[in-house]
Design a protein around this motif. Sequence first.
Motif, short mmCIF file in Angstrom:
data_model
loop_
_atom_site.label_atom_id
_atom_site.label_comp_id
_atom_site.label_asym_id
_atom_site.label_seq_id
_atom_site.Cartn_x
_atom_site.Cartn_y
_atom_site.Cartn_z
N ILE A 322 0.85 -1.19 0.00
CA ILE A 322 0.00 0.00 0.00
C ILE A 322 0.89 1.24 0.00
CG2 ILE A 322 -1.79 1.26 1.25
CD1 ILE A 322 -2.60 -1.39 2.55
N PRO A 323 0.71 2.14 -0.98
CA PRO A 323 1.51 3.38 -0.98
C PRO A 323 1.35 4.16 0.32
CG PRO A 323 0.40 3.09 -3.08
CD PRO A 323 -0.15 2.04 -2.17
N ASP A 324 2.41 4.85 0.71
CA ASP A 324 2.45 5.51 2.01
C ASP A 324 1.26 6.44 2.26
OD1 ASP A 324 4.77 4.20 2.55
OD2 ASP A 324 6.09 5.90 2.13
N GLN A 325 0.82 7.16 1.23
CA GLN A 325 -0.24 8.15 1.45
C GLN A 325 -1.58 7.51 1.78
OE1 GLN A 325 1.27 7.47 -1.46
NE2 GLN A 325 0.06 8.08 -3.25
N PHE A 326 -1.72 6.20 1.53
CA PHE A 326 -2.98 5.51 1.80
C PHE A 326 -2.89 4.57 3.01
CE2 PHE A 326 -2.76 5.81 -2.97
CZ PHE A 326 -3.56 6.95 -3.06
N LEU A 327 -1.71 4.49 3.61
CA LEU A 327 -1.48 3.49 4.64
C LEU A 327 -2.32 3.73 5.90
CD1 LEU A 327 0.17 0.94 4.85
CD2 LEU A 327 2.03 2.27 5.89
N LYS A 328 -2.44 4.98 6.33
CA LYS A 328 -3.18 5.27 7.56
C LYS A 328 -4.65 4.85 7.43
CE LYS A 328 -4.50 8.85 10.85
NZ LYS A 328 -4.46 10.27 11.23
N ASN A 329 -5.25 5.08 6.28
CA ASN A 329 -6.67 4.78 6.08
C ASN A 329 -6.92 3.38 5.51
OD1 ASN A 329 -7.42 7.24 7.07
ND2 ASN A 329 -7.86 8.17 5.09
N ARG A 330 -5.93 2.50 5.57
CA ARG A 330 -6.07 1.15 5.04
C ARG A 330 -7.29 0.45 5.64
NH1 ARG A 330 -2.35 1.61 8.79
NH2 ARG A 330 -2.28 0.18 10.58
N TYR A 331 -7.80 -0.54 4.89
CA TYR A 331 -8.90 -1.33 5.42
C TYR A 331 -8.42 -2.11 6.64
CZ TYR A 331 -13.25 -3.89 5.51
OH TYR A 331 -14.46 -4.41 5.90
N CYS A 332 -9.35 -2.56 7.48
CA CYS A 332 -8.97 -3.18 8.75
C CYS A 332 -8.28 -4.53 8.59
CB CYS A 332 -10.18 -3.31 9.66
SG CYS A 332 -11.55 -4.28 8.97
N CYS A 333 -8.43 -5.20 7.43
CA CYS A 333 -7.74 -6.46 7.20
C CYS A 333 -7.47 -6.61 5.71
CB CYS A 333 -8.56 -7.65 7.71
SG CYS A 333 -10.14 -7.90 6.88
N LEU A 334 -6.58 -7.53 5.37
CA LEU A 334 -6.30 -7.83 3.96
C LEU A 334 -7.38 -8.71 3.35
CD1 LEU A 334 -2.50 -8.70 4.06
CD2 LEU A 334 -3.54 -6.95 2.61
#
Length: 409
Positions: A322-334
């Motif tokens: 996941i690119p860094d700019q989207f990492l904080k808002n990532r989904y709760c699981c893969l």
Amino acid sequence: MAGDPAFDARSMATPNSKAAILRDVRAYRLARVKAQLLKQNIPAILLYDPVNIRYATDTSNMQVWCGRNPARYVMVFANGHIAAWEFHSSDHVWDGLDLDVELRCPVSWTFFNAGHEAEHRAEIWGAEIIDVLQKHAPGELRLAVDRLDPFGTAYLEKHGIALLDGLAVMETARSIKSSGELVLMGESLRTAEKGIERMRCELRPGITENEIWANLHYENIRNGGEWIETRLLASGDRTNPWMQECSSRVLQDGELLAFDTDMVGPNGYCSDISRTWLVGDGRPSDEQRKLYEYAYSQIHFNMDLLRPGMTFREFSDKAWNIPDQFLKNRYCCLAHGIGMVDEYPSIAHRIDWDSAGYDGQFEVGMTVCVESYIGADGGMQGVKLEQQVALTEQGCVSLTDCSFETDWL
């Protein structure tokens, strides 16, 4: 599908075959529960969760209400005997089932039903639970439970019953699907697809999120479905961050609409599909297309990666970066298991492994949802995608033809 790699992921039951499929599925699921009890040397399991009761017995009675109100419960023994405490005047829900079952009247000891007599009622309940356990498993003092409130727990433990983790028993049993279960799940998915198609046809500027969401409920209920677990549908700036439930917000031309079905459809099986669309007849902006391309890449990279024999940790380590700019808002699981509802396993992101991860192994017969949410921290929009798949000897097979916006890529 267990042990049967050659299955049609989109096969449907005919009227003549449905009864046979249900009979086979019921026998398969109960056998899975019994096998786990025998494997773990547990004489019996006490079930309160309506989904676990449905899995083991294929009985259903006011599922959502009973999820909040512990008004019916079932004890399944390793030898296959079932004691069922059915809700008031509802013995008919057991009609037509080929089960070794004794029906009893439940004792409810919630404050709603018992008031300040709750502890006393729990003692009456507990004495009967121990009596039934001793009747069908003499001398046994071990009992698995999937959920139990404090008064009941205290009574059983006070009287020498060792309580074991019934959720582990049931989640493990439910994790491997038979070919018949895949057919029943397929009926739920086809219903979800009808609902999604209806949503798409009704999508236009000027209507509310709630009005769009109602179309999924409409198709689910009219096709014999049951309920929807969440209300995850959002538009415009409400698509970032994710996990916002639908509202009376009016859709605007040119903005994104994203949703997650979380739909318990016909036969009690869950259809868990996420898509993101554009509102109106225009073209998506460059930013919208880029967000979509990232989410699409994550879903399909991880689907291509997923295979039986792979450990959960290996999948997490090798998953799409996941690119860094989207990492904080990532989904709760893969990814997570799917059956009658979300189930074992839940696969943590690499960055979350130490705090939330646990290992295990993907197996043939598992059904899984592969997840993606792409939205920048502080951004004004995001894209949610999710695909429901089955694991076969040949790898990962999609269970739905619900289309992606490939012309955006």
